[in-house]
Scaffold this active site. Structure first.
Site, PDB file in Angstrom:
ATOM      1  N   ASP A 409       0.826  -1.206   0.000  1.00  0.00           N
ATOM      2  CA  ASP A 409       0.000   0.000   0.000  1.00  0.00           C
ATOM      3  C   ASP A 409       0.862   1.258   0.000  1.00  0.00           C
ATOM      4  OD1 ASP A 409      -2.662   1.341   0.487  1.00  0.00           O
ATOM      5  OD2 ASP A 409      -1.598   1.992   2.289  1.00  0.00           O
ATOM      6  N   GLU A 462       1.018  -0.616  -5.133  1.00  0.00           N
ATOM      7  CA  GLU A 462       0.047   0.443  -5.372  1.00  0.00           C
ATOM      8  C   GLU A 462       0.858   1.734  -5.475  1.00  0.00           C
ATOM      9  OE1 GLU A 462      -3.409   3.210  -3.543  1.00  0.00           O
ATOM     10  OE2 GLU A 462      -1.847   2.340  -2.315  1.00  0.00           O
TER      11      GLU A 462
END
Length: 737
Positions: A409, A462
């Site tokens: 993330d 990401e």
């Protein structure tokens, strides 16, 4: 009677209060020639006796003398080395026999401490944290738990828990020198015991902290760590063996993204192992991606503000229950990707923040150590022990839980020192640049270790910027990820479909632009949770038109996503076009599946997954131009794209003999009758997908299942066909062999 060895009595007070950094130097058993001195801390006891055992199991009772503040001492002759013993303490009418935690050797060896100091202990979870242990003894086998924690700036550290009435004064840990590690074995502690560390800081404060290496925690909002052990027997040997022989980057990957707490409210890991596995199998996805499951105190963070990086959330069960869920997914042939959050962590006082009274895990400079957007701390990526903590954590989930990949993330926030900062709020790196060199090194190491320890797994970034080489191997100077989320495709596509069809002709470049850079990285196409929350609306709500038109728009969008180069990800609820945007406080609107229109979207997803996995053309060559060719990129006036996917380059087979899927994608609000489309070669082509079919909730505008490619040149191709293209629909054609 033997005489105890002399000791500096000034240190007995700190030992009694649990404030001494080397309690084992005083307490426990110590040899001096043929004499063994025994000391124990038993405050409020009326009498203490050491029960000393010999090799034959005979027990000698040795009365102890009280010294200072509840510390008792005795001495015995020990010509054969340190004897085994227990402590008998009398409190009024009650007498108890207990083991002494200070008679045991350290549970960490020199090699472990060296590797920790070097930041190279890839199985850090095996030596730090709490672990059940057993030791042989002439007085009976000893069972208990060891505790080890890294707190290099602490003056002293104690263990408190439900096994000592949350009074840590009698359970001071020993410092293991310059490693910064503190350690203690406590007999009698069992699985399920709750505990915390009490840390005496350099400024004289006692602070309570959960164990950073705990492998289990209490159910939030409770915050104690929990002693655990795994007894799970895996049944996925076949899956793991096959995975090790498979390249995930050149394989099919359609991912169903799940927030476990709101997929269906109240499900445990084991209940999800039945219901989620059945549903995902029906839909035909190859993978499930689970939003972060490492323990987090605030459910509204969706798991992205982690306090215990090694502990699966207790909201849904114990760690072995999560292993069961993953095992069942593997048995069903479904891979598991887990979200991982090394970018930042929350400031909760019980957890990592200022762990030993100093900025230990977080960078001490607020220009690098605070993430103001999220009110969190940023890891000190350049510190060897912190880097080790994170790299080992990636390996932990891959090895201990058999996950098949990690989706990392907020990578962009790690890569740039000026991320979300104004001028003057950040400091350049040593070369004057904005790149966070320490974070880049951390990501490279984590990726290299992950691919080495878990063959066949995949690391996914990401990452929303144009940072070069995200999916370039580390030995070529890249970050070493296997896949990168294609945020550009997502943003452009959603912006385009939000336009009314009559205006889309003016935005045609937003569709075709993705193919300009589609092969610059190894991309995954995400329609994730971030796009259907916080006022953004669901995919259905983003579509213009009436309800049935919106449903057609969702079907067309999903067919487009599955045919575009790149792996696929769709967030839960969008597979049946949920009307409401996602809210983590409530479950999905499963009643939609009783509506034929919404059920039709799910049936379409099921069909495109079936076709996707069956046709290597759609996934075997996702990352080179050879896997995609335009048939018509320029029909913006009619809002149509035509292209085909093939595995010809990947296999070296001639195009006419390879797997080919032709895709005609319309974003027009009107049906196109008599639409001429170029085809790669002649012959009969089967209409394997029509997103407007009635079984998906459409109007059955199509081509009766078959198209004939005639030798009529069109758009540079020798053959073409005239077809019907439904409004907001997708037609997929494959050659009839």
């Amino acid at each position: 009677m033997a005489t105890p060895a002399p000791i500096d009595h000034s240190i007995l007070g700190p030992v009694a209060r649990g404030e001494y950094a080397l309690p084992h130097d005083v307490l426990g058993i110590h040899l001096d020639g043929d004499t063994a001195t025994l000391r124990t801390r038993r405050p409020l006891a009326d009498a203490v006796t050491f029960l000393v055992g010999d090799a034959e199991g005979e027990i000698t009772r040795v009365e102890a003398t009280h010294e200072v503040d509840g510390i008792w001492v005795a001495a015995v002759t020990a010509a054969d080395g340190a004897p085994d013993y227990r402590v008998e303490a009398t409190y009024g009418p009650d007498t108890i026999v207990i083991d002494d935690p200070y008679r045991f050797l350290p549970t960490l060896g020199e090699v472990d401490l060296h590797l920790i100091g070097e930041g190279r202990h890839e199985r850090l979870w095996n030596v730090l944290g709490s672990h059940l242990r057993a030791y042989p003894s002439v007085l009976g086998e000893v069972h208990g738990a060891s505790f080890a924690v890294w707190a290099p700036n602490a003056v002293s550290v104690r263990v408190k828990g439900d096994f000592n009435d949350w009074d840590g004064r009698g359970y001071a840990m020993r410092s293991l020198g310059s490693s910064g590690v503190w350690e203690l074995f406590i007999p009698g502690v069992e699985i399920g015991a709750r505990y915390k560390y009490e840390i005496n800081t350099r400024d004289g404060r006692w602070i309570e902290k959960a164990d950073p290496m705990a492998r289990a925690c209490e159910v939030p909002p409770l915050t104690a760590s929990v002693v655990t052990d795994s007894h799970y027997e895996w049944n996925d040997a076949e899956w793991m063996a096959k995975r090790a022989q498979t390249d995930p980057h050149t394989s099919a990957m359609s991912v169903y993204e799940v927030h476990l707490g709101s997929w269906k409210k109240g499900l445990s890991y084991r209940e999800a192992a039945e219901q989620l596995v059945e549903y995902v199998t029906w839909l035909g996805y190859t993978h499930v991606e689970l939003m972060p499951l490492a323990e987090h105190p605030f459910g509204g963070s969706w798991g992205y503000q982690v306090t215990s990086y090694y502990a699966p959330s207790a909201r849904f069960g114990v760690p072995d229950d999560l292993r069961y869920l993953i095992d069942k997914l593997h048995e069903a042939g479904i891979g598991v990707i887990l979200d991982w959050v090394p970018a930042h962590f929350p400031k909760d006082s019980f957890a990592l923040a200022e762990f030993d009274g100093t900025h230990l895990y977080e960078h001490p400079d607020p220009r690098r150590g605070e993430q103001k957007d999220w009110g969190t701390y940023v890891f000190n990526f350049g510190r060897t022990e912190v880097r080790n903590f994170l790299v080992a954590n990636a390996a932990y989930w891959l090895e201990e839980f058999h996950v098949d990949g990690l989706r990392v993330d907020a990578v962009a926030s790690m890569l740039y020192l000026d991320y979300s900062r104004n001028p003057g709020e950040w400091e350049p790196n040593q070369y004057g640049g904005r790149e966070n060199l320490e974070a880049i090194s951390l990501l490279q190491e984590a990726n290299a270790v992950a691919y080495r320890v878990a063959p066949g797994a995949v690391m996914i970034a990401e990452e929303s910027t144009s940072f070069p080489g995200v999916t370039t191997p580390t030995d070529a100077g890249g970050l070493g990820f296997g896949l990168k989320w294609n945020m550009g495709w997502m943003n452009d596509t959603l912006r385009y479909i939000g336009e009314d069809p009559v205006n889309r002709r003016y935005h045609h470049g937003e569709l075709t632009f993705s193919l300009v850079y589609a092969f610059s990285e190894q991309f995954l196409l995400p329609l994730s949770h971030d796009e259907v929350v916080h006022g953004k609306g669901s995919l259905l709500a983003k579509m213009p038109g009436d309800h049935r038109t919106k449903l057609a728009g969702v079907r067309g969008l999903l067919a487009y996503q599955w045919s575009h180069p790149g792996k696929k990800l769709l967030f839960m609820g969008q597979e049946f076009a949920q009307g409401a945007e996602w809210n983590e406080d409530r479950g999905l609107d499963w009643w939609h599946l009783d509506d034929p229109g919404h059920r039709g979207v799910a049936e379409l997803v099921r069909r495109i997954n079936e076709l996707y996995t069956a046709h290597p053309a759609l996934w075997a060559d996702d990352f080179t131009p050879g896997g995609f060719q335009w048939l018509d990129a320029n029909d913006g006036d009619r809002n149509v794209l035509a292209y085909f996917r093939t595995n010809a380059s990947a296999t070296g087979v001639p195009l006419a003999e390879s797997d080919v899927v032709v895709c005609v994608q319309s974003f027009s609000g009107a049906t196109h009758e008599g639409y001429r489309v170029a085809l790669p070669f002649g012959g009969r082509w089967r209409e394997v997908l029509n997103s407007d079919a009635s079984e998906y909730g459409g109007y059955d505008v199509g081509n009766l299942g078959m198209v004939e490619a005639r030798e009529e040149p069109y758009h540079g191709r020798s053959h073409s066909a005239v077809i019907r293209v439904p409004a907001l629909g997708a037609i997929w054609l494959t050659p009839e062999r």
